[in-house]
Design an enzyme around this catalytic site. Structure first.
Site, short mmCIF file in Angstrom:
data_model
loop_
_atom_site.label_atom_id
_atom_site.label_comp_id
_atom_site.label_asym_id
_atom_site.label_seq_id
_atom_site.Cartn_x
_atom_site.Cartn_y
_atom_site.Cartn_z
CD GLU A 88 43.93 42.27 37.59
OE1 GLU A 88 43.22 41.65 37.11
OE2 GLU A 88 43.69 42.88 38.73
CD GLU B 184 42.36 37.46 38.66
OE1 GLU B 184 41.43 37.72 37.84
OE2 GLU B 184 42.49 36.43 39.16
N GLY C 196 33.36 39.21 37.03
CA GLY C 196 33.35 37.68 36.91
C GLY C 196 34.27 37.16 35.83
CG ASP D 293 43.76 38.28 34.71
OD1 ASP D 293 43.35 37.07 35.41
OD2 ASP D 293 43.02 39.14 34.50
CB THR E 139 35.92 42.07 38.85
OG1 THR E 139 37.07 41.37 38.50
CG2 THR E 139 35.93 43.58 38.25
CB THR F 155 39.28 43.82 39.07
OG1 THR F 155 39.78 42.42 39.41
CG2 THR F 155 40.72 43.97 38.28
CB SER G 71 41.38 42.73 31.26
OG SER G 71 40.18 42.89 32.07
CB SER G 72 37.30 39.28 30.64
OG SER G 72 37.97 38.35 30.13
N1 GLU Z 1 41.29 39.82 36.17
C1 GLU Z 1 40.05 39.75 35.58
C2 GLU Z 1 39.93 40.37 34.31
O1 GLU Z 1 40.55 41.35 34.20
C3 GLU Z 1 38.86 40.36 36.53
C4 GLU Z 1 38.89 39.64 37.69
C5 GLU Z 1 37.64 38.72 37.75
O2 GLU Z 1 36.62 39.45 37.49
O3 GLU Z 1 38.16 37.70 38.04
O4 GLU Z 1 39.40 40.04 33.31
#
Ligand code: GLU
Length: 625
Positions: free
Chosen positions: A473, A454, A521, A476, A434, A452, A500-501
């Site tokens: 994605e 992902e 991250g 996730d 990301t 991102t 998501s984070s």
């Molecule tokens: N898919 C992750 C999220 O939405 C972000 C991608 C990543 O930073 O690994 O949290």
């Protein structure tokens, strides 16, 4: 108790920031207790009318006229050029993001999704746009379960059409420009198209990321053609052009997003996701995306998560991101620990600070993993309620770590002195990639935007003729429930957005922009953003030092990721003695890549980025002082 009210903290930070960047003493506040008195930003400097200045790649820059901070110099420069020509923060955010799609194609781009938090100076309101990818309409909670009833192999799904969600980034760009911007999509994407056509100089990060993905990229002939040179990474220092991606941007620019959501670009995406081309003798699973899924896609305006910390209003991203909720919960827990111990976060030593931070993060993740996902009825108000944090804080022991995993709590609106919870869940798997950018303008608008595809390199699948990678994605989602007999809000479903984070965040002070911050991250995004905020507000660090500070990421798993400065030093030893199970942060051995902008008012900004992580970030202002 906090050492500072919001007002005094912002003042002391301003003085510190000024010294760090070497502002003349005449610009410092004359007397303690006075508000900083700055001359208004100059309105007629070089670069104000179509002659933008070329700026160096540095991790901190202070000045006026607007600011952009991203991981990449070319991308930050694109944003600065837009601001110099009279564009606003939304215009700069979209143009910078599109440029990152070119120079950071493994982290972001047309084929992915993201979240924007935006402060609109005219309405003085913070709102958000959810541009998260969606699952195809055919998805069910069993999509990632194999014929034997077992969860599919994670990496097999990553490198397949089944992981590809309906892209949300182009829809978010168009909506952000429509709702807040002044430029057309046509104008905002021009610099990125030029960058893709003319090329950029390959740096070590790009070469390393390509090399790390070379094997899986070589399975997809189109990806190998666009991103590999003789099946290897391009050399550091060489110029990397992507004429196919230039074509994709030109298509979006001239035909609008309907080219993707209802036209030929969309047909190319659907065809490739459903039946990815692979080298002879290899095959991967096809996906389920249809043109109807693309036509149904919408980027959504959503109210932000709002909490308060040390007198600041903190705004973050709501569901389907868990970022806003979890950052608020961590900050609430840090406040609750201060109240329980009577000692502020600013007064404890580094070991005790990281111990508190680790306990707060693990607790917040226990609750996030149980309660947050793209489902109705997420107890958002309760999870971000300081009263819930106070109940959860009873687990805190200043002398030792709670055993992991910490059980999740009951955010039910009725709180006792202590309710430790009973069910502990394992940590769900999430990767790290990301990119995040922040942008502000001279009118006071602020954009905090994380985007991102992902995993670094996404699904590995490039859309033929268009030069961009499709996301993965949908990995996730949890493939199967985290814990038997406990409802899991993050299972796949039709049209659902995976949790998501991502945590693009904006802090206001007395209703005015104060700080915009975010990070890439994966799940560590939540801890990196929280740590940057705490470092800046509580630990007496300048903004760039708060970003550079060594990171720890405790997410309620069996181990906690720690960067080498912590892991290999006395702090790591002391934390281990308290029962923390520290582990390496992985490869590369670092956590996150934060970018941030501090607004001082009176048209003065400080942009800040990483000093070394991911090769260092790029902080810029229109008129450096
Ligand atoms: N898919 C992750 C999220 O939405 C972000 C991608 C990543 O930073 O690994 O949290």
């Amino acid at each position: 108790m906090s050492r500072h009210s919001a007002r005094t903290t912002s003042r002391s930070r301003w003085v510190l920031g000024a010294i760090v960047v070497g502002l003349p003493l005449s610009l410092l506040p004359a007397t303690a207790g006075a508000q900083p008195s700055l001359a208004p930003a100059p309105q007629r400097d070089r670069g104000w009318h179509g002659q933008p200045t070329t700026l160096p790649k540095v991790p901190v820059m202070t000045g006026s006229g607007g600011a952009v901070s991203s991981v990449d110099r070319d991308a930050s420069q694109v944003g600065i050029d837009i601001l110099s020509r009279g564009g606003n923060a939304a215009d700069a955010a979209v143009a910078t993001a599109a440029a990152l799609g070119v120079t950071e194609p493994y982290s972001a781009g047309i084929g992915g999704g993201g979240f924007l938090v935006y402060y609109d100076a005219k309405s003085r309101k913070v709102s958000t746009i959810d541009g998260r990818e969606t699952a195809p309409a055919t998805f069910t909670y069993k999509t990632f379960v194999d014929a034997a009833g077992q969860p599919m192999v994670f990496n097999t799904v990553v490198n397949s059409g089944l992981s590809v969600g309906i892209p949300g980034t182009p829809a978010l760009w168009a909506k952000a420009l429509r709702d807040y911007g002044t430029l057309s999509l046509n104008a905002a994407l021009k610099p990125a198209e030029r960058l893709a056509a003319n090329g950029f100089v390959v740096d070590k990060t790009f070469a390393d990321q390509t090399a790390a993905n070379a094997e899986r990229f070589s399975v997809f002939p189109e990806t190998a053609k666009v991103f590999l040179r003789d099946n290897k990474a391009p050399a550091v220092g060489s110029v990397f052009t992507n004429p196919d991606m230039a074509r994709a941007y030109r298509t979006l620019r001239t035909q609008g997003t309907k080219a993707l959501y209802a036209g030929r670009l969309g047909q190319a995406i659907v065809a490739e996701a459903r039946a990815p081309h692979t080298t002879p003798g290899t095959s991967v699973m096809g996906g389920e995306m249809t043109m109807a899924d693309l036509r149904a896609y919408r980027a959504l305006t959503k109210a932000p998560i709002h909490s308060q910390y040390k007198g600041y209003d903190v705004y973050g991203m709501p569901v389907p991101s868990s970022g806003g909720i979890a950052v608020a919960a961590i900050l609430n827990l840090m406040t609750a620990y201060e109240r329980r111990t009577g000692v502020s976060t600013g007064e404890v030593d580094q070991t005790q600070y990281l111990h508190r931070f680790s306990e707060a993060s693990a607790t917040a993740f226990a609750d996030r993993n149980r309660w947050v996902g793209d489902v109705p009825g997420v107890p958002v108000k309760e999870l971000t309620d300081p009263a819930f944090a106070a109940e959860r804080a009873c687990l805190f022991d200043p002398t030792k770590a709670n055993p992991r995993p910490i059980p999740f709590g009951s955010p039910d609106g009725s709180y006792a002195a202590c309710a430790p919870g009973t069910v502990a869940q394992k940590e769900p798997y999430e990767g790290q990639s990301t990119t995040h950018l922040t942008a502000t303008d001279r009118w006071g608008n602020v954009a905090s935007y994380t985007l991102t595809i992902e995993q670094t390199g996404g699904s590995g699948i490039t859309v033929p003729g268009y030069g961009f990678l499709l996301n993965n994605e949908l990995t996730d989602f949890n493939f199967t429930p985290l814990t038997k007999d406990v409802p899991d809000p993050n299972l796949p479903g039709p049209g659902k957005r995976p949790r998501s984070s991502m945590s693009p965040t904006i802090l206001l002070n007395d209703g005015k922009p104060f700080l915009a911050v975010g990070s890439p991250g994966g799940a560590t995004i939540i801890t990196s953003v929280s740590q940057a905020i705490l470092g800046y507000l509580d630990r007496d660090l300048s903004l760039v030092d708060a970003i550079a500070a060594p990171r720890l990421s405790s997410r309620n798993g069996s181990t906690e990721g720690a960067e080498p400065e912590i892991l290999g030093g006395p702090t790591g030893a002391a934390l281990t003695a308290m029962g923390h199970k520290l582990a390496s942060a992985g490869t590369p051995n670092e956590i996150g890549a934060v970018t941030a902008i501090r607004s001082f008012g009176h048209g003065l900004f400080q942009a800040a980025a990483e000093t070394t992580r991911r090769g260092g970030g790029s902080a810029m202002v229109v008129h450096p002082r």
